[in-house]
Design an enzyme around this catalytic site. Structure first.
Site, mmCIF file in Angstrom:
data_model
loop_
_atom_site.group_PDB
_atom_site.id
_atom_site.type_symbol
_atom_site.label_atom_id
_atom_site.label_comp_id
_atom_site.label_asym_id
_atom_site.label_seq_id
_atom_site.Cartn_x
_atom_site.Cartn_y
_atom_site.Cartn_z
ATOM 1 N N SER A 22 -9.652 1.968 2.893
ATOM 2 C CA SER A 22 -8.787 2.456 1.741
ATOM 3 C C SER A 22 -7.828 1.843 1.234
ATOM 4 C CB SER A 22 -8.171 3.660 2.696
ATOM 5 O OG SER A 22 -7.222 3.028 3.648
ATOM 6 N N LYS A 76 0.735 -1.235 0.052
ATOM 7 C CA LYS A 76 -0.035 -0.150 -0.027
ATOM 8 C C LYS A 76 0.909 1.281 -0.043
ATOM 9 C CE LYS A 76 -3.923 1.990 2.636
ATOM 10 N NZ LYS A 76 -4.661 1.952 3.755
ATOM 11 N N SER A 134 -9.907 -0.402 6.942
ATOM 12 C CA SER A 134 -9.540 -0.329 5.455
ATOM 13 C C SER A 134 -8.925 -1.430 5.015
ATOM 14 C CB SER A 134 -8.539 0.845 5.609
ATOM 15 O OG SER A 134 -9.037 2.149 5.712
#
Lengths: 493, 483, 95
Positions: A158, A78, A182
């Site tokens: 996210s 990420k 997330s």
């Protein structure tokens, strides 16, 4: 597509160990798959050359008899994790061109264990979002679509880029962060497994901060076992993080016994939220039946402050974020919009650098901390947070783990909720409480919705008892035998 | 108490000081970067100090210990639980966009500093609190025509903010308070107190009131960096406020800047545009908890502080309060005195240190650590004095020579032949000479003008080059003059 | 309590984010909506409840007072948007 891209982490580990293929071959296969999946927009930056270099080094290490827990296995990272010499944007314009001269502790741990980075995955800007539509680099698309319907769906957020990449089998696994859901929510939306460890389990050092008291890194993969493998490599005490807890990291794979006999599983009445679709409720009941069938004891419990977790979160997280994001001021790194006076430069830089959702949250956070409102909002929220945590402590006196749905709905269409912040926030209603209390939780794909989209079940555990969470998740995984796959519409080859 | 007489009556000054003292430590409060003064710009900056994304603070144990030590030295309450908060504001020298400080729960609570005012009055100034916080970086406005440059070397250095109650009533008291506080910090070794290098700075709160009435509106003068400037700033600010009040105006609460060139203060920002700092507990840190045992251990290691030392000097050595005060004003000075007094007449030692040594050092603009006359050397001089090898007058000359050349007393006495004459025959002949030369005065003396005795002594001493033993001179002279 | 535009403009100033007049209206509405939704927390009785500040129950760890970091000006300045002879630079500040 090579069949190497379908391999799980454990499968790849086995193949590498047996010498069926090299890390370089495995990595090349995934580099090609990533290149063929640009339509998903799952990556902010791809790092094929670095991946090849590290894969080759990994092969050398293996040849010399050294092999870490993740030796030779390529992963997606990420873009919230700082990676040395590699563009790190947190999905934001304001970090334009930022190449950290350091690696986060979690990524450094993974490299130490032999993992190979394929690239930085797309994400909601500063991890603020539940649909991956707030990224400066554009939305990530969910590999899944409703059968017979070409509309694009969101992958959740996210950590949407990581989830989409795992679901599309263009990476064997990825890492994400979970501040309010997330990791778990996008895992549920993409039919993958996502684990949020206990707060304090993985170091936060080098992860671009969103809400410091909630942020936690964790693995995303296609099986519970793979998450167990990754977590062991990621986790560990870090003296550089004052909230890192100095406690041994167990061999999580050893916890996957397939055995839940005698375990007490709590079913919290309050998680049956208003408007929960029948299909979600039915799946939840299915999960209960599976666990009971496997020998677990089902216990009805109450977590009375559940419904207040989300509004509490929307005070605490923005407040911390408003302060954490103050450092993006155009002075030391990232975007700078010139201004005649200092404040012009600050205001123009931050106006241009932050997207709409980040601005909303920074302003909300600024407001709830401002003079005259602190007690009414921030202090109140921190007190409610105590009550939320207390609910869990009391519940865990009676049960070993808690079973809930991960999300109240399956994935929705891109653009469907962008204009309604609260509707968007409600996505996280079932995942946020664990963050508020700092507890570990996993989302396991458990079935398909009526319109053919994945749904997840969530298992929550006691602090630092990821083993029970993984064990129960593993049994659910086995019972659900989720083997549906999205039609690879995105494939460009 | 300093009052200002206005046309409408008397005004009393009410002053409180917030002193920012740099904690003596190797590394910064929340990072491992060095704290040394004067390094190249941005070389003592870690990624944490530069607020790079994802960086986290970890507290320095020494900073905590120093704050506790200081709190104990200020006779203050040590809070076993304290909390670090973020103070949010934007400024180029504040890379995080917030300063980590302590707001509602500081590490040290109420304490007291006792002032001995010249003239003997004793004043107690309350300490409101002491908390730990990060220093900011340094902005340089004169390096570039259109830009301000920022050096983060200071960024993140540990500071103790020591807040006094509004108990100070005059510029003089403010000066005595600052010097006393600095002495305490230096005794404790928790801050070097070097105002030139910015290790100690003060924010000065000034308001005026009618004696005995409620506090007036205050103005805060920021970042004043010397004792003299603090006093000047108070003088100016008090008069400014009195002028406004006398004209029937009201004081606007505001933050002001001191202009050291003009000796004036001017508006920096008013309350309306004052910062809203949005304090909240720093989620990257946890509450700081200490055990009572930990505090007790530090208490045991505390040195004797100026007040205790002074009391002991007065009781143990029967020194006058004033002399004891001068001796304890600096730890090194007190240690110097004790070294000289060791095994000698303490009062004599105190006299020499207070009058001669400190006087000479002040004149030379030197500190006690730069003294050319070591404690051992001064002791040697006093020994020559005590065993009558030299006279008191000669001793003064020898001391001057020691101070100028760094030689020891015995050497100077030897070289210059300054040994006291105790040979009664030799003294007697000098006396005879003097009496012969002054027959008229001898007659007057015998007629009753007894004060001429001193004249004869003086003449004898002069003739002997100051070397005649005064006691023997006296004895023989009295015999000769027929007393 | 709904927010007004002046309040939103004030907090935007505090947060150093330039908000155009056109956006201010919409933002005020959005923030007011969120705030109204958040205010359901007032239903919760928190009398005598301690605020929670961290999810971990432990005492703050202290590190040794050793110089272990810094002396890395190249790293610290590697990403500066404006070069300034070893310094960081901002538009001139007049105090």
């Amino acid at each position: 597509m090579s069949d190497l891209t379908g391999l799980s982490v454990s499968g790849a580990r086995e193949g590498l160990a047996k010498g069926d293929f090299t890390s370089l071959e495995l990595t090349e296969a995934h580099i090609a798959a990533i290149d063929a999946a640009d339509g998903l927009n799952a990556f902010v930056s791809k790092t094929p050359d670095l991946a090849r270099e590290r894969a080759a080094l990994s092969d050398k290490r293996r040849a010399s008899g050294e092999a870490g827990l993740m030796e030779g296995i390529p992963i997606g990272v990420k873009d919230l994790f700082c990676t040395e010499g590699v563009l790190t944007t947190a999905g934001s314009h304001i970090l334009d061109g930022f190449e950290p001269p350091y690696d986060s502790t979690v990524t450094a741990n993974l490299w130490r264990e032999g993992a190979v980075m394929l690239g930085k995955t797309n994400m909601d800007e500063f991890a603020m979002g539940s649909s991956n539509e707030t990224s400066y680099y554009g939305p990530v698309l969910n590999p899944w679509r409703r059968p017979g319907d070409n509309r694009s769906l969101v992958p959740g957020g996210s950590s949407g880029g990581s989830a989409a990449a795992v679901a599309a089998r263009i990476v064997p696994a990825a890492i994400g962060t979970d501040t309010g859901g997330s990791i778990r929510q996008p895992a549920a939306f993409t039919g993958t497994v996502g684990l949020k460890p206990t707060y304090g389990r993985c170091s936060r050092w080098g992860i671009v901060a969103f809400a410091s008291s909630l942020d936690q890194a964790g693995p995303m993969a296609r099986s519970v076992r793979d998450c167990a493998i990754l977590l062991r490599a990621m986790a560990g005490f870090d003296a550089k993080d004052s909230t890192s807890v100095d406690t041994p990291v167990p061999d999580y794979e050893a916890a996957l016994t397939g055995e839940v006999t005698g375990l007490k599983i709590g079913i919290p009445a309050e998680y049956k939220v208003d408007g929960m679709p029948g299909e979600v409720e039915r799946l939840w009941q299915q999960g209960v039946d599976w666990l009971r069938g496997a020998g677990a004891e089902i216990v009805d419990i109450s977590l009375p402050h559940t419904r207040y977790a989300l509004p509490t979160y929307y005070i605490v997280a923005p407040a911390e974020a408003s302060s954490n994001l103050a450092r993006y001021d155009g002075v030391r790194y990232g975007l700078r919009v010139p201004g005649e006076r200092l404040d012009d430069m600050y205001e123009k830089t931050r106006a241009a650098g932050f997207g709409a959702e980040v601005k909303r949250r920074v302003l909300m956070g600024t407001y709830v901390l401002s003079a005259g409102y602190y007690d009414a909002y921030y202090l109140k929220a921190q007190k409610v947070r105590t009550l939320i945590k207390r609910d869990f402590i009391e519940a865990f006196e009676k049960v070993d783990a808690i079973l809930t749905p991960t999300t109240p709905t399956p994935a929705f269409a891109v653009g469907e909720r962008v204009d309604d912040p609260i509707a968007m926030y409600l996505n996280d209603i079932l995942t946020v409480p664990a963050n508020m209390a700092g507890l570990p939780g996993i989302s396991v794909p458990a079935g398909l919705s009526d319109d053919g989209l994945p749904l997840g079940l969530q298992v929550l555990g006691k602090a630092f008892d990821e083993e029970t969470v993984l064990r129960v998740g593993h049994v659910l995984e086995g019972a659900a035998a989720f083997d549906a796959r999205p039609d690879p519409w995105w494939r460009a080859d | 108490m300093a009052t200002i007489q206005g046309a409408t009556g008397e005004w009393e000054m009410v002053i409180g000081l917030e002193v920012h003292a740099q904690v003596t430590s190797e590394a910064k409060l929340f990072s491992g970067a060095a704290t040394a003064f004067g390094a190249e710009p941005n070389t003592q900056v870690s990624l944490v100090d530069a607020a790079m994304p994802g960086m986290l603070p970890v507290i320095n144990e020494q900073a905590v210990a120093q704050a506790v030590r200081t709190g104990l030295g200020l006779k203050a309450k040590i809070n076993l639980t304290s909390v670090f908060d973020r103070k949010n504001y934007f400024y180029p020298d504040l890379p995080q966009g917030y300063q980590i400080s302590q707001f509602t729960q500081p590490i040290v609570g109420k304490g007291v500093v006792t002032l001995d005012m010249p003239g003997g009055e004793r004043r107690e100034i309350g300490i409101t609190r002491l908390h730990l916080e990060q220093d900011a970086g340094k902005s340089l406005h004169d390096q570039h025509p259109t830009q301000t440059y920022v050096d983060l070397n200071r960024s993140g250095i540990a500071l103790m903010e020591i807040v006094s109650d509004p108990d100070i009533r005059s510029p003089e008291e403010a000066g005595v308070y600052l010097r006393k506080l600095r002495a305490i910090l230096r005794y404790l070794g928790t801050c070097d107190g070097n105002m030139d290098e910015g290790s100690m700075r003060a924010d000065v709160n000034v308001s005026m009131r009618r004696p005995g009435e409620d506090y007036g509106t205050r103005c805060e003068i920021k970042n004043v960096n010397s004792v003299r400037f603090v006093q000047q700033a108070i003088e100016y600010e008090a008069q400014r406020q009195v002028d406004i009040l006398e004209d029937g105006g009201t004081i606007v609460q505001e933050t002001r800047l001191f202009d050291s060139n003009k000796g004036t203060t001017r508006t920096m920002r008013t309350k309306e545009d004052s910062h809203d700092y949005r304090y909240f507990p720093d989620p990257d840190l946890l509450p700081l908890t200490l055990t009572q045992d930990y505090v007790d251990e530090i208490a045991k290691s505390l040195p004797e502080l100026p007040d205790e030392k002074k009391a002991r000097f007065v009781s143990e050595f029967s020194l006058p309060e004033d002399d004891a005060g001068v001796l304890v004003a600096e730890r090194e000075r007190a240690e110097y005195f004790e070294a000289v007094a060791q095994g000698r007449n303490a009062k004599l030692a105190a006299n020499w240190v207070v009058r001669d040594l400190v006087g000479a050092l002040n004149k030379a603009g030197r500190g006690i650590s730069e003294t050319p006359v070591s404690a051992e050397a001064l002791g040697g001089l006093l020994d020559l004095l005590s065993d009558d090898t030299i006279s008191g007058r000669i001793a003064k000359d020898v001391f001057e020579e020691m101070f100028a050349t760094g030689k020891v007393a015995a050497e100077i006495v030897e070289e210059k032949g300054l040994k006291q004459v105790t040979d009664t025959g030799a003294i007697e002949s000098v006396i005879d000479e003097v009496l012969d030369e002054n027959t008229g005065k001898v007659a007057e003396y015998k007629d009753g003008k007894e004060k001429l005795f001193g004249f004869f002594v003086g003449q004898v001493m002069k003739k002997s080059g100051g070397k005649a033993n005064p006691k023997i001179v006296n004895e023989i002279l009295r015999g000769k003059l027929g007393d | 309590m709904p927010l007004d535009k002046a309040t939103v403009a004030h907090i935007a100033k505090l947060a150093r984010i330039e908000i155009g007049d056109a956006d201010l209206e919409a933002l005020t509405g959005e923030l007011s909506g969120i705030l109204k939704w958040i205010e359901q927390l007032s239903e919760v009785d928190t009398e005598g409840v301690e605020p929670m500040t961290s999810a971990v129950q432990m005492t703050l760890r202290r590190r040794a007072d050793k110089v272990t970091d810094g002396n890395c000006r190249d790293k610290v300045l590697a990403n500066v948007p404006v070069d300034a002879d070893g310094f960081f630079a901002v538009p001139k500040v007049v105090e």
